[in-house]
Motif scaffolding. Sequence first.
Motif, mmCIF file in Angstrom:
data_model
loop_
_atom_site.group_PDB
_atom_site.id
_atom_site.type_symbol
_atom_site.label_atom_id
_atom_site.label_comp_id
_atom_site.label_asym_id
_atom_site.label_seq_id
_atom_site.Cartn_x
_atom_site.Cartn_y
_atom_site.Cartn_z
ATOM 1 N N GLN A 1 0.657 -1.030 -0.089
ATOM 2 C CA GLN A 1 0.070 -0.001 0.164
ATOM 3 C C GLN A 1 0.983 1.319 -0.098
ATOM 4 N N LEU A 2 1.800 1.005 0.660
ATOM 5 C CA LEU A 2 3.054 2.344 0.734
ATOM 6 C C LEU A 2 3.587 2.702 -0.715
ATOM 7 N N LEU A 3 3.701 1.488 -1.244
ATOM 8 C CA LEU A 3 4.652 1.658 -2.551
ATOM 9 C C LEU A 3 3.556 2.460 -3.561
ATOM 10 N N LEU A 4 2.185 2.037 -3.314
ATOM 11 C CA LEU A 4 1.115 2.663 -4.292
ATOM 12 C C LEU A 4 1.152 4.226 -3.962
ATOM 13 N N LYS A 5 1.366 4.459 -2.585
ATOM 14 C CA LYS A 5 1.441 6.051 -2.224
ATOM 15 C C LYS A 5 2.519 6.680 -2.893
ATOM 16 N N ILE A 6 3.584 5.900 -2.842
ATOM 17 C CA ILE A 6 4.861 6.588 -3.440
ATOM 18 C C ILE A 6 4.749 6.746 -5.053
ATOM 19 N N LEU A 7 4.103 5.921 -5.667
ATOM 20 C CA LEU A 7 4.062 5.804 -7.389
ATOM 21 C C LEU A 7 3.081 6.855 -7.484
ATOM 22 N N ALA A 8 2.044 7.390 -6.556
ATOM 23 C CA ALA A 8 1.167 8.600 -6.892
ATOM 24 C C ALA A 8 1.821 9.828 -6.751
ATOM 25 N N ILE A 9 3.006 10.063 -6.316
ATOM 26 C CA ILE A 9 3.624 11.038 -6.155
ATOM 27 C C ILE A 9 4.430 11.549 -7.192
ATOM 28 N N LYS A 10 4.249 12.758 -7.832
ATOM 29 C CA LYS A 10 5.026 13.320 -8.868
ATOM 30 C C LYS A 10 6.422 13.785 -8.283
ATOM 31 N N VAL A 11 7.520 13.512 -8.892
ATOM 32 C CA VAL A 11 8.890 13.923 -8.450
ATOM 33 C C VAL A 11 8.991 15.532 -9.125
ATOM 34 N N ILE A 12 9.438 16.188 -8.114
ATOM 35 C CA ILE A 12 9.732 17.687 -8.569
ATOM 36 C C ILE A 12 11.226 17.779 -8.658
ATOM 37 N N PRO A 13 11.421 18.399 -9.834
ATOM 38 C CA PRO A 13 12.935 18.640 -10.068
ATOM 39 C C PRO A 13 13.683 19.400 -9.111
ATOM 40 N N ASP A 14 14.786 19.273 -8.407
ATOM 41 C CA ASP A 14 15.678 19.964 -7.516
ATOM 42 C C ASP A 14 15.143 20.069 -6.164
ATOM 43 N N LYS A 15 14.362 19.153 -5.829
ATOM 44 C CA LYS A 15 13.616 19.362 -4.325
ATOM 45 C C LYS A 15 13.955 18.002 -3.700
ATOM 46 N N ARG A 16 14.447 18.116 -2.423
ATOM 47 C CA ARG A 16 14.839 17.055 -1.687
ATOM 48 C C ARG A 16 14.268 16.775 -0.390
ATOM 49 N N ILE A 17 14.119 15.718 0.251
ATOM 50 C CA ILE A 17 13.211 15.465 1.526
ATOM 51 C C ILE A 17 13.695 16.654 2.493
ATOM 52 N N ASP A 18 12.875 16.969 3.065
ATOM 53 C CA ASP A 18 13.293 17.959 4.326
ATOM 54 C C ASP A 18 13.299 17.202 5.640
ATOM 55 N N LEU A 19 14.298 17.199 6.328
ATOM 56 C CA LEU A 19 14.559 16.541 7.694
ATOM 57 C C LEU A 19 14.374 17.444 8.776
ATOM 58 N N SER A 20 14.363 18.479 8.591
ATOM 59 C CA SER A 20 14.659 19.632 9.384
ATOM 60 C C SER A 20 13.635 19.662 10.774
ATOM 61 N N GLN A 21 12.437 19.015 10.638
ATOM 62 C CA GLN A 21 11.761 18.695 11.774
ATOM 63 C C GLN A 21 12.004 17.252 12.434
ATOM 64 N N ASN A 22 12.953 16.708 12.011
ATOM 65 C CA ASN A 22 13.086 15.425 12.433
ATOM 66 C C ASN A 22 13.685 15.355 13.869
ATOM 67 N N ASN A 23 12.787 15.135 14.903
ATOM 68 C CA ASN A 23 13.381 15.191 16.243
ATOM 69 C C ASN A 23 13.237 13.657 17.243
ATOM 70 N N GLY A 24 12.762 12.757 16.337
ATOM 71 C CA GLY A 24 12.620 11.334 16.763
ATOM 72 C C GLY A 24 13.963 10.828 17.168
ATOM 73 N N SER A 25 14.013 9.732 17.751
ATOM 74 C CA SER A 25 15.127 8.793 18.159
ATOM 75 C C SER A 25 15.163 7.445 17.305
ATOM 76 N N PHE A 26 16.233 7.029 16.833
ATOM 77 C CA PHE A 26 16.252 5.743 15.986
ATOM 78 C C PHE A 26 17.479 4.862 16.367
ATOM 79 N N CYS A 27 17.130 3.676 16.182
ATOM 80 C CA CYS A 27 18.467 2.743 16.532
ATOM 81 C C CYS A 27 19.296 2.592 15.040
ATOM 82 N N ALA A 28 18.628 2.820 13.971
ATOM 83 C CA ALA A 28 19.389 2.807 12.719
ATOM 84 C C ALA A 28 18.683 3.374 11.761
ATOM 85 N N CYS A 29 19.595 4.084 10.768
ATOM 86 C CA CYS A 29 18.852 4.927 9.814
ATOM 87 C C CYS A 29 19.335 4.461 8.274
ATOM 88 N N VAL A 30 18.683 4.303 7.319
ATOM 89 C CA VAL A 30 19.022 3.956 6.085
ATOM 90 C C VAL A 30 18.319 5.116 5.221
#
Length: 389
Positions: free
Chosen positions: A308-337
């Motif tokens: 289901q998540l794959l279908l969500k991703i495939l429905a999103i148009k890729v905008i040139p020169d736009k990266r993901i914004d992690l500035s609001q990332n304040n959670g903790s994790f054990c590993a990040c890929v």
Amino acid sequence: MKHFKSIISVLAVAFLVYIFTFYIDGEMGIILLAFVAFAPLVSLFMTLYARKRVKVSFSCDAYVPKGSTLTVNVKVEKTGVFPISVLEICPFASEIFGQNIKRRKLCMLNETKRTFKIEIDTLVGGNGEVGIKAVYSCGFLGFMRFPLKTSLPQSVSVGVIPPIPEIKSSSQLFRSIADVVLTSDDDEENDTAMLFSANTSPGYEHREYEQGDPLKRINWKLSSKKQKLMVRLDEAAASVQPVLILDLYRNGSVPPVNAVRGEEQLIRSVFGLLDLLIKQGIACSFVYRSGTGETVCESVDNPDYPKQLLLKILAIKVIPDKRIDLSQNNGSFCACVTATTDAGPGFAEVARYIDDQENASIIGLSIASVNTTKMKMWYLDEDNNFKTV
């Protein structure tokens, strides 16, 4: 070439009129000459009339597997009473589809509605777009060609589903993530062992499993020692979940026909890893850029949810020169890929928000991918094995 044929046709008609007028039958020649002069005026009227009397619409599936054919159903409706001589319909499809799409020409005499189908090949997995680029009203041997004044239908987004590879549990990347998750389980168990008792309540860090609890909160290490399923509370569960980040970055200077290949490879890689993690009982947090540009984080713990998540991703148009914004990332994790199409100098704006880079990795496109960070980079080879760059 098209206008050349039209010119030849006009010259041929003029030659016949000349022969009839001066060598065969002068009276008939005059009639033919009058008809030839009058015909363009009638054709002009019919051509201009059709510009406001035609409505074009189409429909197609929202998702289609890669390698199959997308069928686009086109409907043309006439609202006036006069016949329409020739309509030229120009469909289009974006780079993930085959470009051998021919223009369609049709006429409408007594009919008020015509339908036809367009078959489009799906070549690359990802988000694409199909639509009607233009519709023209044509007349008089193709010399007259005017665009319709009625509004054209909006183009639609189509997701082409790529095959997701089955990653083996012996994969080095998976094992490194699993080791970190188990280590986090051990650390949490040691930190909270003194707090645990048989009548643990929600005020503590663990309690016994109850029907309906998400599987992502189960502490498998502690459960095996206690001989019963133990679940973490919300805050503890989040800290031991690995995070997968999808950065579908497209460089605006790269032709889209080249960029979509790399984007498909990245989607296959990250979802292959996500499938394996979930099947092995490791719940994950999945972070991606939504269609509105916002950063979305979803928890994945159900084996059916990656599809289901794959279908969500495939429905999103890729905008040139736009990266993901992690500035609001304040959670903790054990590993990040972080899966990215470009880990070059511009990737620094993403990497700076990843605090614990010792337990962070990057998934690139190939062995030739550039990595300007200190994080280890992996890529998926032709045998569906993750290897280091």
